[in-house]
Design an enzyme around this catalytic site. Sequence first.
Site, PDB file in Angstrom:
ATOM      1  N   ALA A  21       0.827  -1.207   0.000  1.00  0.00           N
ATOM      2  CA  ALA A  21       0.000   0.000   0.000  1.00  0.00           C
ATOM      3  C   ALA A  21       0.858   1.253   0.000  1.00  0.00           C
ATOM      4  O   ALA A  21       0.621   2.190  -0.776  1.00  0.00           O
ATOM      5  CB  ALA A  21      -0.943  -0.006   1.203  1.00  0.00           C
ATOM      6  N   CYS A  54       2.277 -12.781   0.468  1.00  0.00           N
ATOM      7  CA  CYS A  54       1.442 -13.923   0.081  1.00  0.00           C
ATOM      8  C   CYS A  54       2.275 -15.059  -0.517  1.00  0.00           C
ATOM      9  O   CYS A  54       1.859 -16.217  -0.509  1.00  0.00           O
ATOM     10  CB  CYS A  54       0.389 -13.494  -0.931  1.00  0.00           C
ATOM     11  SG  CYS A  54      -0.695 -12.169  -0.365  1.00  0.00           S
ATOM     12  N   ARG A 455     -28.921 -22.173 -10.621  1.00  0.00           N
ATOM     13  CA  ARG A 455     -30.229 -22.747 -10.990  1.00  0.00           C
ATOM     14  C   ARG A 455     -30.898 -23.383  -9.781  1.00  0.00           C
ATOM     15  O   ARG A 455     -32.095 -23.194  -9.540  1.00  0.00           O
ATOM     16  CB  ARG A 455     -30.038 -23.798 -12.092  1.00  0.00           C
ATOM     17  CG  ARG A 455     -29.661 -23.245 -13.443  1.00  0.00           C
ATOM     18  CD  ARG A 455     -29.455 -24.351 -14.456  1.00  0.00           C
ATOM     19  NE  ARG A 455     -30.698 -25.056 -14.758  1.00  0.00           N
ATOM     20  CZ  ARG A 455     -30.783 -26.133 -15.545  1.00  0.00           C
ATOM     21  NH1 ARG A 455     -29.683 -26.623 -16.097  1.00  0.00           N
ATOM     22  NH2 ARG A 455     -31.927 -26.711 -15.768  1.00  0.00           N
TER      23      ARG A 455
END
Length: 464
Positions: A21, A54, A455
């Site tokens: 960041a 990571c 579905r």
Amino acid sequence: MTMNGEREGRERLVVIGGDAAGMSAASQARRLRGAGELEIVAFERGHFSSFSACGIPYWVGGDVVERDRLIARTPEEHRARGIDLRMRTEVTEIDVAGGRVRARDVDSGDESWTSYDKLVIATGARPIRPDMPGADAPGVHGVQTLDDGQALLDSLVHTRGRRAVVVGAGYIGVEMAEALINRGFEVTVVNRGKEPMSTLDADMGRLVHRAMEGLGITMVNDAEVTKVLTGEDGRVRAVVTEDAEFPADIVILGIGVRPQTALAEAAGLPLGAHGGLLTDLAMRVRGHRNIWAGGDCVEVLNLVSGQEQYVPLGTHANKHGQVIGTNAGGGYATFPGVVGTAVSKVCDLEIARTGLREKDARRVGLRYETVTIESTSRAGYYPGAAPMTVKMLAERRTGRLLGVQIVGREGAAKRVDIAAVALTAQMTVEQMTALDLGYAPPFSPVWDPVLVAARKATAAIRRA
């Protein structure tokens, strides 16, 4: 520059934290404004900048051979781009009223103040280290930085025994269990939850449990480590729970992280319920026009639940940095929030989730239906078709998709991205059934597993 750290002329952007960041913010601000307009000073207390935390389990496990492959940009590369990156320098105080920060050289102990016009806080997270006897003994490792990874690798090389205990069964826990299996260790995972991967519902976590045991990993659930025992040399020799003792030559703490916000809290900046800094859509710290924060030290809005959440992931950190750098550099950008997407794996088992779990939906008062389907990653007749389980949550009244969890083999995890887009678009499960997804037998059945689940969820909503 004056003796007390004040300066004349250019604006100064100060960045606390030299990883994803912080350095993304610094780099983006530099792209928008040249060195003649904006001075950028960044502080990083560690030895490395812009690295992939990571990737550490894959480096430890041998999939990534060289540590430096995890470094996106070195301090020298940042400096060549006009960013004054000061390594091994820890910020110890933020003086909000005075617009300055106090920094200490980690090696020499020298301290000095640096003033700022704009401030970025990207202090990251710290591993949770349990308060129990032996937690700091040699051979007990957290895994958060490249320094941590190097210390662990050195320990693995020099330890005589081959018994490893991983404490915790979240993302880091299962990934480190795989890394240690790859290193030839006997691995026991001690987990205080009912099943591994608490980011999944327990029924999906059970699938991960079975697969881990199939790989030779011993899973111990519903157990909490109460102490670490050491030998005569002071090094770890076992971990103890209420009911048992597990021999260990190496122990990995994989019980999660917390936002590293003590510095911000001491400065009176606002924290949320999870201990992370609170920001607005522009990633400004709330109530402070010229202070931004991003990465693992902030809380973010979950777009599905509408609540603040702590989600420490590199994807978010880099996006935060881009938004912050754009705004600090005079442009305009926002970070609207997340839907909670994450993927992981243990050996060849892929694990994915996005949106809400059942307990998340209950916590925010949503009424929902759940369905679970079994399918395959490819057409059933095509070689290499592997089983896949998909669980889907939908809001009972509206049919709005609330969450998806997927556990399966090759080709399973990235299917969660379909659901992540649908969540962001606030689609219903019925709308999802009409999605025009790519199909060919090597890639998917005629009805993709996510659409089969949609579905079935649509039918459940209609019945409800």
